[in-house]
Design a protein around this motif. Sequence first.
Motif, PDB file in Angstrom:
ATOM      1  N   ASP A 172       0.837  -1.200   0.000  1.00 56.15           N
ATOM      2  CA  ASP A 172       0.000   0.000   0.000  1.00 56.15           C
ATOM      3  C   ASP A 172       0.870   1.247   0.000  1.00 56.15           C
ATOM      4  O   ASP A 172       0.630   2.185  -0.741  1.00 56.15           O
ATOM      5  CB  ASP A 172      -0.913   0.035   1.229  1.00 56.15           C
ATOM      6  CG  ASP A 172      -2.105  -0.884   1.103  1.00 56.15           C
ATOM      7  OD1 ASP A 172      -2.341  -1.418   0.005  1.00 56.15           O
ATOM      8  OD2 ASP A 172      -2.799  -1.069   2.113  1.00 56.15           O
TER       9      ASP A 172
ATOM     10  N   TRP B  66       2.559   1.863  -3.546  1.00 55.48           N
ATOM     11  CA  TRP B  66       1.756   2.451  -4.616  1.00 55.48           C
ATOM     12  C   TRP B  66       1.303   3.856  -4.250  1.00 55.48           C
ATOM     13  O   TRP B  66       1.206   4.722  -5.113  1.00 55.48           O
ATOM     14  CB  TRP B  66       0.606   1.545  -5.058  1.00 55.48           C
ATOM     15  CG  TRP B  66      -0.604   1.451  -4.179  1.00 55.48           C
ATOM     16  CD1 TRP B  66      -0.889   0.467  -3.290  1.00 55.48           C
ATOM     17  CD2 TRP B  66      -1.723   2.350  -4.141  1.00 55.48           C
ATOM     18  NE1 TRP B  66      -2.101   0.706  -2.688  1.00 55.48           N
ATOM     19  CE2 TRP B  66      -2.637   1.853  -3.196  1.00 55.48           C
ATOM     20  CE3 TRP B  66      -2.034   3.528  -4.807  1.00 55.48           C
ATOM     21  CZ2 TRP B  66      -3.841   2.489  -2.901  1.00 55.48           C
ATOM     22  CZ3 TRP B  66      -3.236   4.166  -4.516  1.00 55.48           C
ATOM     23  CH2 TRP B  66      -4.122   3.641  -3.577  1.00 55.48           C
ATOM     24  N   LYS B  67       1.088   4.087  -2.978  1.00 55.71           N
ATOM     25  CA  LYS B  67       0.696   5.437  -2.563  1.00 55.71           C
ATOM     26  C   LYS B  67       1.866   6.407  -2.704  1.00 55.71           C
ATOM     27  O   LYS B  67       1.674   7.547  -3.124  1.00 55.71           O
ATOM     28  CB  LYS B  67       0.143   5.424  -1.143  1.00 55.71           C
ATOM     29  CG  LYS B  67      -1.228   4.770  -1.088  1.00 55.71           C
ATOM     30  CD  LYS B  67      -1.778   4.696   0.306  1.00 55.71           C
ATOM     31  CE  LYS B  67      -3.124   3.982   0.307  1.00 55.71           C
ATOM     32  NZ  LYS B  67      -3.637   3.776   1.657  1.00 55.71           N
TER      33      LYS B  67
ATOM     34  N   TRP C 142      -3.652   5.365 -14.952  1.00 59.77           N
ATOM     35  CA  TRP C 142      -3.742   4.557 -13.743  1.00 59.77           C
ATOM     36  C   TRP C 142      -5.100   4.764 -13.069  1.00 59.77           C
ATOM     37  O   TRP C 142      -5.763   3.813 -12.667  1.00 59.77           O
ATOM     38  CB  TRP C 142      -2.599   4.930 -12.816  1.00 59.77           C
ATOM     39  CG  TRP C 142      -2.326   3.996 -11.683  1.00 59.77           C
ATOM     40  CD1 TRP C 142      -2.854   2.753 -11.480  1.00 59.77           C
ATOM     41  CD2 TRP C 142      -1.452   4.229 -10.589  1.00 59.77           C
ATOM     42  NE1 TRP C 142      -2.354   2.205 -10.323  1.00 59.77           N
ATOM     43  CE2 TRP C 142      -1.492   3.094  -9.759  1.00 59.77           C
ATOM     44  CE3 TRP C 142      -0.637   5.289 -10.227  1.00 59.77           C
ATOM     45  CZ2 TRP C 142      -0.748   2.997  -8.591  1.00 59.77           C
ATOM     46  CZ3 TRP C 142       0.108   5.178  -9.068  1.00 59.77           C
ATOM     47  CH2 TRP C 142       0.048   4.043  -8.263  1.00 59.77           C
ATOM     48  N   MET C 143      -5.523   6.023 -12.974  1.00 65.38           N
ATOM     49  CA  MET C 143      -6.808   6.313 -12.334  1.00 65.38           C
ATOM     50  C   MET C 143      -7.979   5.768 -13.140  1.00 65.38           C
ATOM     51  O   MET C 143      -8.988   5.355 -12.568  1.00 65.38           O
ATOM     52  CB  MET C 143      -6.964   7.820 -12.124  1.00 65.38           C
ATOM     53  CG  MET C 143      -6.081   8.355 -11.020  1.00 65.38           C
ATOM     54  SD  MET C 143      -6.409  10.087 -10.649  1.00 65.38           S
ATOM     55  CE  MET C 143      -5.649  10.898 -12.048  1.00 65.38           C
TER      56      MET C 143
ATOM     57  N   ASP D 244      -8.065   3.069 -14.690  1.00 68.81           N
ATOM     58  CA  ASP D 244      -8.127   1.618 -14.488  1.00 68.81           C
ATOM     59  C   ASP D 244      -8.469   1.206 -13.066  1.00 68.81           C
ATOM     60  O   ASP D 244      -8.775   0.041 -12.830  1.00 68.81           O
ATOM     61  CB  ASP D 244      -6.777   0.975 -14.853  1.00 68.81           C
ATOM     62  CG  ASP D 244      -6.490   1.035 -16.341  1.00 68.81           C
ATOM     63  OD1 ASP D 244      -7.446   1.196 -17.124  1.00 68.81           O
ATOM     64  OD2 ASP D 244      -5.306   0.937 -16.710  1.00 68.81           O
ATOM     65  N   ASP D 245      -8.396   2.137 -12.119  1.00 65.69           N
ATOM     66  CA  ASP D 245      -8.534   1.741 -10.716  1.00 65.69           C
ATOM     67  C   ASP D 245      -9.214   2.842  -9.897  1.00 65.69           C
ATOM     68  O   ASP D 245      -8.597   3.865  -9.598  1.00 65.69           O
ATOM     69  CB  ASP D 245      -7.149   1.442 -10.149  1.00 65.69           C
ATOM     70  CG  ASP D 245      -7.181   0.776  -8.786  1.00 65.69           C
ATOM     71  OD1 ASP D 245      -8.169   0.974  -8.039  1.00 65.69           O
ATOM     72  OD2 ASP D 245      -6.217   0.071  -8.460  1.00 65.69           O
ATOM     73  N   PRO D 246     -10.474   2.628  -9.529  1.00 67.46           N
ATOM     74  CA  PRO D 246     -11.196   3.641  -8.750  1.00 67.46           C
ATOM     75  C   PRO D 246     -10.536   3.951  -7.401  1.00 67.46           C
ATOM     76  O   PRO D 246     -10.622   5.079  -6.913  1.00 67.46           O
ATOM     77  CB  PRO D 246     -12.582   3.027  -8.532  1.00 67.46           C
ATOM     78  CG  PRO D 246     -12.689   1.910  -9.497  1.00 67.46           C
ATOM     79  CD  PRO D 246     -11.311   1.483  -9.852  1.00 67.46           C
ATOM     80  N   GLU D 247      -9.862   2.975  -6.808  1.00 68.12           N
ATOM     81  CA  GLU D 247      -9.178   3.215  -5.537  1.00 68.12           C
ATOM     82  C   GLU D 247      -8.039   4.222  -5.722  1.00 68.12           C
ATOM     83  O   GLU D 247      -7.803   5.078  -4.872  1.00 68.12           O
ATOM     84  CB  GLU D 247      -8.635   1.902  -4.961  1.00 68.12           C
ATOM     85  CG  GLU D 247      -8.022   2.066  -3.584  1.00 68.12           C
ATOM     86  CD  GLU D 247      -7.536   0.759  -2.985  1.00 68.12           C
ATOM     87  OE1 GLU D 247      -7.034   0.810  -1.849  1.00 68.12           O
ATOM     88  OE2 GLU D 247      -7.642  -0.296  -3.628  1.00 68.12           O
ATOM     89  N   VAL D 248      -7.367   4.126  -6.850  1.00 66.14           N
ATOM     90  CA  VAL D 248      -6.290   5.070  -7.151  1.00 66.14           C
ATOM     91  C   VAL D 248      -6.870   6.464  -7.357  1.00 66.14           C
ATOM     92  O   VAL D 248      -6.325   7.452  -6.864  1.00 66.14           O
ATOM     93  CB  VAL D 248      -5.477   4.607  -8.384  1.00 66.14           C
ATOM     94  CG1 VAL D 248      -4.509   5.683  -8.833  1.00 66.14           C
ATOM     95  CG2 VAL D 248      -4.740   3.317  -8.073  1.00 66.14           C
ATOM     96  N   ARG D 249      -7.998   6.560  -8.047  1.00 65.31           N
ATOM     97  CA  ARG D 249      -8.638   7.869  -8.258  1.00 65.31           C
ATOM     98  C   ARG D 249      -9.024   8.495  -6.917  1.00 65.31           C
ATOM     99  O   ARG D 249      -8.818   9.690  -6.694  1.00 65.31           O
ATOM    100  CB  ARG D 249      -9.869   7.746  -9.152  1.00 65.31           C
ATOM    101  CG  ARG D 249     -10.516   9.110  -9.406  1.00 65.31           C
ATOM    102  CD  ARG D 249     -11.443   9.130 -10.570  1.00 65.31           C
ATOM    103  NE  ARG D 249     -10.819   8.908 -11.851  1.00 65.31           N
ATOM    104  CZ  ARG D 249     -10.121   9.810 -12.536  1.00 65.31           C
ATOM    105  NH1 ARG D 249      -9.917  11.014 -12.044  1.00 65.31           N
ATOM    106  NH2 ARG D 249      -9.621   9.516 -13.721  1.00 65.31           N
TER     107      ARG D 249
END
Length: 67
Positions: free
Chosen positions: A11, A14-15, A39-40, A42-47
């Motif tokens: 975690d 990537w953060k 990246w965002m 592809d990944d709602p958590e990243v957004r």
Amino acid sequence: MSAAQARPAQDRDWKDQLVELHVLAANGDKAAASEAERWMADDPEVRKAWAEVEATCDRIRGSEGSA
């Protein structure tokens, strides 16, 4: 090492990468901005994390003006 112990390090990795991309993008790095957008997408958590980083940076910038 258990998966539970490995997860926080992953975690953090990537953060950390996301924060680095944010700083670069905020300072005009078009490649970093493009990479972050992909990246965002592809990944709602990243957004969500990006929005949190952005809000934190805005708060820090705001407090610099009042210091």
